[in-house]
Design a protein around this motif. Structure first.
Motif, mmCIF file in Angstrom:
data_model
loop_
_atom_site.group_PDB
_atom_site.id
_atom_site.type_symbol
_atom_site.label_atom_id
_atom_site.label_comp_id
_atom_site.label_asym_id
_atom_site.label_seq_id
_atom_site.Cartn_x
_atom_site.Cartn_y
_atom_site.Cartn_z
ATOM 1 N N VAL A 73 0.850 -1.189 0.000
ATOM 2 C CA VAL A 73 0.000 0.000 0.000
ATOM 3 C C VAL A 73 0.886 1.238 0.000
ATOM 4 N N ARG A 74 0.572 2.179 -0.859
ATOM 5 C CA ARG A 74 1.368 3.402 -0.983
ATOM 6 C C ARG A 74 1.240 4.276 0.259
ATOM 7 N N GLY A 75 2.380 4.802 0.718
ATOM 8 C CA GLY A 75 2.370 5.710 1.849
ATOM 9 C C GLY A 75 2.898 7.089 1.517
ATOM 10 N N GLY A 76 3.418 7.273 0.311
ATOM 11 C CA GLY A 76 3.997 8.554 -0.094
ATOM 12 C C GLY A 76 4.944 8.315 -1.249
ATOM 13 N N SER A 77 5.800 9.282 -1.541
ATOM 14 C CA SER A 77 6.766 9.138 -2.619
ATOM 15 C C SER A 77 8.030 9.912 -2.279
ATOM 16 N N VAL A 78 9.126 9.568 -2.950
ATOM 17 C CA VAL A 78 10.389 10.275 -2.783
ATOM 18 C C VAL A 78 10.967 10.578 -4.157
ATOM 19 N N ALA A 90 11.546 13.932 0.974
ATOM 20 C CA ALA A 90 12.575 13.579 1.961
ATOM 21 C C ALA A 90 13.923 13.310 1.308
ATOM 22 N N CYS A 91 13.921 12.750 0.094
ATOM 23 C CA CYS A 91 15.141 12.504 -0.670
ATOM 24 C C CYS A 91 14.950 13.044 -2.081
ATOM 25 N N GLU A 92 15.759 13.987 -2.487
ATOM 26 C CA GLU A 92 15.690 14.522 -3.842
ATOM 27 C C GLU A 92 16.640 13.718 -4.714
ATOM 28 N N LEU A 93 16.106 13.049 -5.740
ATOM 29 C CA LEU A 93 16.837 12.045 -6.500
ATOM 30 C C LEU A 93 16.627 12.216 -8.001
ATOM 31 N N PRO A 94 17.425 11.538 -8.821
ATOM 32 C CA PRO A 94 17.188 11.568 -10.278
ATOM 33 C C PRO A 94 15.955 10.781 -10.703
ATOM 34 N N VAL A 95 15.363 10.023 -9.769
ATOM 35 C CA VAL A 95 14.145 9.270 -10.059
ATOM 36 C C VAL A 95 13.130 9.536 -8.954
ATOM 37 N N THR A 96 11.872 9.287 -9.264
ATOM 38 C CA THR A 96 10.824 9.330 -8.246
ATOM 39 C C THR A 96 10.169 7.953 -8.181
ATOM 40 N N PHE A 97 9.668 7.590 -7.005
ATOM 41 C CA PHE A 97 8.934 6.338 -6.854
ATOM 42 C C PHE A 97 8.143 6.383 -5.558
ATOM 43 N N ASP A 98 7.143 5.516 -5.470
ATOM 44 C CA ASP A 98 6.302 5.448 -4.273
ATOM 45 C C ASP A 98 6.961 4.583 -3.210
ATOM 46 N N ALA A 119 7.084 -3.895 -0.763
ATOM 47 C CA ALA A 119 7.530 -2.499 -0.767
ATOM 48 C C ALA A 119 8.500 -2.248 -1.915
ATOM 49 N N TYR A 120 9.376 -3.217 -2.167
ATOM 50 C CA TYR A 120 10.286 -3.105 -3.296
ATOM 51 C C TYR A 120 9.520 -3.092 -4.617
ATOM 52 N N GLU A 121 8.533 -3.983 -4.730
ATOM 53 C CA GLU A 121 7.747 -4.064 -5.959
ATOM 54 C C GLU A 121 6.983 -2.767 -6.209
ATOM 55 N N LEU A 122 6.481 -2.137 -5.144
ATOM 56 C CA LEU A 122 5.820 -0.838 -5.282
ATOM 57 C C LEU A 122 6.786 0.189 -5.844
ATOM 58 N N ALA A 123 7.988 0.234 -5.304
ATOM 59 C CA ALA A 123 8.993 1.191 -5.781
ATOM 60 C C ALA A 123 9.348 0.926 -7.241
ATOM 61 N N ARG A 124 9.584 -0.322 -7.583
ATOM 62 C CA ARG A 124 9.978 -0.666 -8.951
ATOM 63 C C ARG A 124 8.886 -0.325 -9.962
ATOM 64 N N SER A 125 7.643 -0.616 -9.611
ATOM 65 C CA SER A 125 6.537 -0.428 -10.554
ATOM 66 C C SER A 125 6.134 1.037 -10.719
ATOM 67 N N THR A 126 6.587 1.906 -9.839
ATOM 68 C CA THR A 126 6.235 3.338 -9.923
ATOM 69 C C THR A 126 7.442 4.202 -10.236
ATOM 70 N N LEU A 127 8.539 3.587 -10.648
ATOM 71 C CA LEU A 127 9.806 4.304 -10.893
ATOM 72 C C LEU A 127 9.720 5.149 -12.166
ATOM 73 N N HIS A 128 10.069 6.418 -12.061
ATOM 74 C CA HIS A 128 10.105 7.340 -13.200
ATOM 75 C C HIS A 128 11.268 8.297 -13.044
ATOM 76 N N PRO A 129 11.837 8.781 -14.158
ATOM 77 C CA PRO A 129 12.846 9.834 -14.061
ATOM 78 C C PRO A 129 12.228 11.075 -13.428
ATOM 79 N N THR A 130 12.987 11.767 -12.609
ATOM 80 C CA THR A 130 12.506 12.985 -11.995
ATOM 81 C C THR A 130 12.258 14.051 -13.058
ATOM 82 N N ALA A 131 11.117 14.704 -12.985
ATOM 83 C CA ALA A 131 10.799 15.754 -13.953
ATOM 84 C C ALA A 131 11.780 16.903 -13.819
ATOM 85 N N ALA A 132 12.184 17.449 -14.960
ATOM 86 C CA ALA A 132 13.145 18.578 -14.957
ATOM 87 C C ALA A 132 12.485 19.824 -14.396
#
Length: 228
Positions: free
Chosen positions: A55-60, A66-74, A215-228
């Motif tokens: 279950v999704r609890g937020g995103s990074v 909380a963490c600014e990264l080259p990718v975003t995920f739940d 939790a890993y599967e949630l992150a993998r399935s929602t992984l996207h490059p961070t918008a510019a």
């Protein structure tokens, strides 16, 4: 990419428990089949289909998270994300400097974010590692990441694709001489304009690792490059 240095205790609290922390591992799961090299083997996408999604609890990853990264995920419900200030390891001195550097750097990547499972009742982390621009082959980055892991064996690599992201994944085993036990590890790597990103799933043991797979599967399935 800017990172907020919120882990101010990363280096100062590391000496007493570092070896135990280093015994916990990382890695990845699921995707399309890809034949391995140098002793690796392919794996079926059916493995991923058997893993529930948390279950999704937020995103990074996005600016202001909380963490600014080259990718975003739940991230999973109740898991807590915290940025890692790797530069603190470089500022350490003496024996602590070598230990701290070993903790925050693995192969071509440096730890940028820790997502703690303890608030959700599990023992382990999903860690995010980032590298410098120029390392464009996710499989090669992942192979170097695994090679830098002590006592790693049985690596099985595969590719994965989710929407606009294609990368490499690996599942392998690490054996801790200190703990006298082996456990499963998983990691994935993707390439971005800002450099490679590795997501690393750790756990106290194989039981905890498998309990955290949703939790890993949630992150993998929602992984996207961070918008510019």
């Amino acid at each position: 990419m800017g990172r907020r240095p919120t882990r101010t205790a990363l280096v100062t609290g590391m000496a007493a428990g570092l070896l135990t922390v280093l015994a916990t591992g990382c890695a990845a799961e699921g995707g399309t089949s890809d034949s391995g090299a140098s002793g690796t083997s392919g794996a079926s996408a059916k493995a991923t289909a058997k893993v529930a999604v948390a279950v999704r609890g937020g995103s990074v990853g996005a600016s202001g998270s909380a963490c600014e990264l080259p990718v975003t995920f739940d991230i999973a419900e109740s898991w807590k994300a915290e940025a890692v200030a790797a530069e603190e390891a470089s500022a350490a001195t003496g024996d602590l400097a070598e230990l701290a550097d070993a903790f925050v750097r693995q192969g071509p990547v440096t730890m940028a974010c820790e997502i703690d499972a303890k608030p959700a009742g599990k023992i382990g982390f999903l860690r995010v590692w980032t590298g410098e621009p120029g390392d464009t082959d996710p499989r090669a980055v992942l192979e170097k990441f695994v090679a830098a892991e002590q006592e790693a064996s049985g690596a099985k690599y595969r590719t994965f694709t989710t929407d606009d992201v294609t990368g490499a994944e690996v599942e392998y085993i690490t054996t801790s001489k200190l703990m006298e036990e082996s456990k499963k590890e998983r990691a994935l790597a993707v390439s971005t304009a800002a450099g490679p990103v590795v997501l690393h799933l750790g756990g106290l043991d194989t039981t905890e690792h498998e309990a955290m797979l949703p939790a890993y599967e949630l992150a993998r399935s929602t992984l996207h490059p961070t918008a510019a």
